[in-house]
Design a protein around this motif. Sequence first.
Motif, short mmCIF file in Angstrom:
data_model
loop_
_atom_site.label_atom_id
_atom_site.label_comp_id
_atom_site.label_asym_id
_atom_site.label_seq_id
_atom_site.Cartn_x
_atom_site.Cartn_y
_atom_site.Cartn_z
N ARG A 182 0.77 -1.16 -0.08
CA ARG A 182 0.01 -0.05 -0.05
C ARG A 182 0.71 1.31 0.00
O ARG A 182 1.78 1.33 0.33
CB ARG A 182 -0.99 -0.03 1.28
CG ARG A 182 -1.85 -1.06 1.18
CD ARG A 182 -2.72 -1.00 2.35
NE ARG A 182 -3.90 -2.22 2.55
CZ ARG A 182 -5.00 -1.87 2.00
NH1 ARG A 182 -5.47 -0.59 1.62
NH2 ARG A 182 -5.94 -2.83 2.02
N PHE A 183 0.28 2.42 -0.47
CA PHE A 183 0.97 3.64 -0.54
C PHE A 183 -0.28 4.65 -0.49
O PHE A 183 -1.22 4.30 -0.75
CB PHE A 183 2.06 3.76 -1.42
CG PHE A 183 1.46 4.02 -2.93
CD1 PHE A 183 1.63 5.34 -3.40
CD2 PHE A 183 0.59 3.13 -3.55
CE1 PHE A 183 1.07 5.46 -4.77
CE2 PHE A 183 0.27 3.23 -4.72
CZ PHE A 183 0.15 4.50 -5.43
N VAL A 184 0.24 5.92 -0.30
CA VAL A 184 -0.88 7.13 -0.30
C VAL A 184 -0.54 7.71 -1.71
O VAL A 184 0.44 8.48 -1.47
CB VAL A 184 -0.46 7.90 0.93
CG1 VAL A 184 -1.60 9.16 0.87
CG2 VAL A 184 -0.87 7.20 2.26
N PRO A 185 -1.28 7.62 -2.47
CA PRO A 185 -1.21 8.61 -3.84
C PRO A 185 -1.46 10.09 -3.72
O PRO A 185 -2.14 10.27 -2.76
CB PRO A 185 -2.27 7.67 -4.62
CG PRO A 185 -3.20 7.25 -3.96
CD PRO A 185 -2.66 6.71 -2.41
N LEU A 186 -0.92 10.90 -4.88
CA LEU A 186 -1.25 12.17 -4.80
C LEU A 186 -2.86 12.27 -4.68
O LEU A 186 -3.60 11.37 -5.13
CB LEU A 186 -0.61 12.55 -6.01
CG LEU A 186 0.80 12.74 -6.09
CD1 LEU A 186 1.23 13.47 -7.65
CD2 LEU A 186 1.43 13.82 -5.14
N GLY A 224 9.58 2.15 1.28
CA GLY A 224 8.58 1.35 0.69
C GLY A 224 8.21 1.90 -0.82
O GLY A 224 8.97 2.75 -1.49
N LEU A 225 6.98 1.64 -1.24
CA LEU A 225 6.62 2.02 -2.63
C LEU A 225 6.15 3.66 -2.59
O LEU A 225 5.50 4.10 -1.55
CB LEU A 225 5.13 1.19 -2.85
CG LEU A 225 4.61 1.11 -4.40
CD1 LEU A 225 3.83 0.27 -4.52
CD2 LEU A 225 3.99 2.44 -4.59
N PHE A 226 6.62 4.21 -3.65
CA PHE A 226 6.77 5.77 -3.54
C PHE A 226 6.11 6.08 -5.01
O PHE A 226 5.64 7.20 -5.20
CB PHE A 226 7.87 6.43 -2.97
CG PHE A 226 8.92 6.41 -4.03
CD1 PHE A 226 8.89 7.37 -5.19
CD2 PHE A 226 9.94 5.60 -3.85
CE1 PHE A 226 10.15 7.41 -5.96
CE2 PHE A 226 10.89 5.49 -4.80
CZ PHE A 226 11.02 6.28 -5.77
N SER A 227 6.02 5.23 -5.95
CA SER A 227 5.64 5.58 -7.38
C SER A 227 4.96 4.38 -7.76
O SER A 227 5.55 3.28 -8.02
CB SER A 227 6.77 5.89 -8.08
OG SER A 227 6.26 6.52 -9.49
N PHE A 228 3.77 4.68 -8.72
CA PHE A 228 3.07 3.62 -9.18
C PHE A 228 3.05 3.95 -10.87
O PHE A 228 1.94 4.53 -11.18
CB PHE A 228 1.79 3.57 -8.65
CG PHE A 228 0.68 2.49 -9.47
CD1 PHE A 228 1.04 1.42 -10.22
CD2 PHE A 228 -0.56 2.46 -9.15
CE1 PHE A 228 0.37 0.74 -10.84
CE2 PHE A 228 -1.55 1.78 -9.89
CZ PHE A 228 -0.98 0.74 -10.59
#
Length: 572
Positions: free
Chosen positions: A173-177, A216-220
Amino acid sequence: MPVVDVDPDELRRLTGHEEKDDDELIDDLFALGLEFEGETEEGELQLEFGPDRLDRLSVEGVARSLRYQYGDDRGVYVPNTNDPDWTIEVDESVPDERPYVTGAVIRGVDLDETALDSLIQLQEKLHATMGRKREKGAIGIHDLTMLKGEVLSEDARDGHAITYRGVDPEGDRFVPLDSDQEMTPAQVLDEHPTGETYAPIVRDYERYPAIYDEIGLFSFPPVINGRRTEVSTDSRDLFVELTGTDQWTIDRMCNVICYALDARGATIEDVEVVYPDGTLPRPDFEVETKTVSHERIEGMLGVDLDIEETVDLFERSGLDTDVDTGGDAITYEVSIPPYRTDVLHPLDLVDDVGRAYGFNDLEPRYPDVATVGGRHDRSKLEAAARTSLVGLGFEDLLNFHMISEDENYERMGVEPGTPVVGGGDPVTITEPYSEDYTMLRTWALPSLLMVLENNTHRAYPQDLAEIGLAAEADDDENTGVAEHRTVAGVVARHDATYEDAKSRLAALCHDFDVDLETPATDHPTFIDGRAAEVVIDGQSVGVIGEVHPRVLVEHDLELPVAAFEFRLDALE
């Protein structure tokens, strides 16, 4: 054509010509091929130009071109770069559909509101053009201070690293813009407005592209960045990453971004892209060269130039050149800067020289030939056929000769490479700028059905005809392409039948005193038993029939359509 909004005050500041008023700027821009389309409510100039000069998709790029035009800058400029401190490691789990990545580190950039708006506009214009709506290439720009990464493999150099890899749709999981909620990649595609827009690009991937740092994940990519690394006016150091389906494309997009930020006083820092089979230093600022002769320049432009003047014009185009006066001809080996994606042929160099000279300064003159102009026989035939079609009640159309493979084949029920009208091998465009125009059409009937599809709100009957170019790949031709002029017509009305199309075709053939036969045939675009060959003077040259309901439904047509198509030269 791309339209870019440019702040005239910012343009004056970046060019160093504060004395220029808006009208002078507009005239100077027109000389570069940028047309003034109006102003925004904020007073910004709206400029339209051809999609070849992607380096002008921002105010920084436009200002660079003007400085060359004014003579303030000369020759090829390549930014100095610092040694790499960051590495992009490419994991074997990266989706096969999107295997390539590139990037750069930007340090010391001053991002006020104007500069940030320009950067965002440049990013989106590159997405829309060279990136093909992010399908071929997508750009992510991040605040470097929010990234944390240590080297993740023994193959990488000392320093910091991020990883480009694949992620399960329901994985990390990550928080998108533009969101406060943690989401999985699959949730982003289903619930986030930006995710819904770009979901078709990655929806069918088994694993989605993702970029990780130590946290962690920072770009999709190519969908959306994470909120953690969002760029603001307080950002001074940036990490630029691009992913896509073609390394050359994303490298050139990266160059355009780097040059724009360099114009803002930023320092470019290399990164190393570590693939499983080798390492690439990036950004790729290699200077390419092409050769053009002095004779060709003078012949194309119609002016006499000495060597010194020609070299000056090259330098005022942002190019460098070495002159070779040996042998029988004067030639120039021209160096091309890394941000130029449009120089594919020596004629592109001639165009640059002409613009620097000033096309408006070229003096028109009569050609030194003793001939009288007139219509070519083929043009006379085409005009006569067009007149006859209009007399038979058809509305004359002129459509684009380029089309997509989906429109040319699939929506018509035709397989490429099959021996039916329209089934020829496609002449494809290697680097199309739009997914709507990827090949030259093999026949004109798809274009007419697209017109019908876009005009279902118009009154019927709609009887349309076109005489235009069709082409297919042919190894027996010197160019590898066989071209011909084709005649196509459609009759769309509630009671349209084969006989309606046949009577029009017979009347057309009668006007040209040629014999018409229509033996039965099969064609996937037409209804079985309601289709025939068009045989003129004993030669099979086309097809006629009632369009199959499957094709009508595909084009959202609710009325029957009868149609024909044949080669124009059959009427000679």
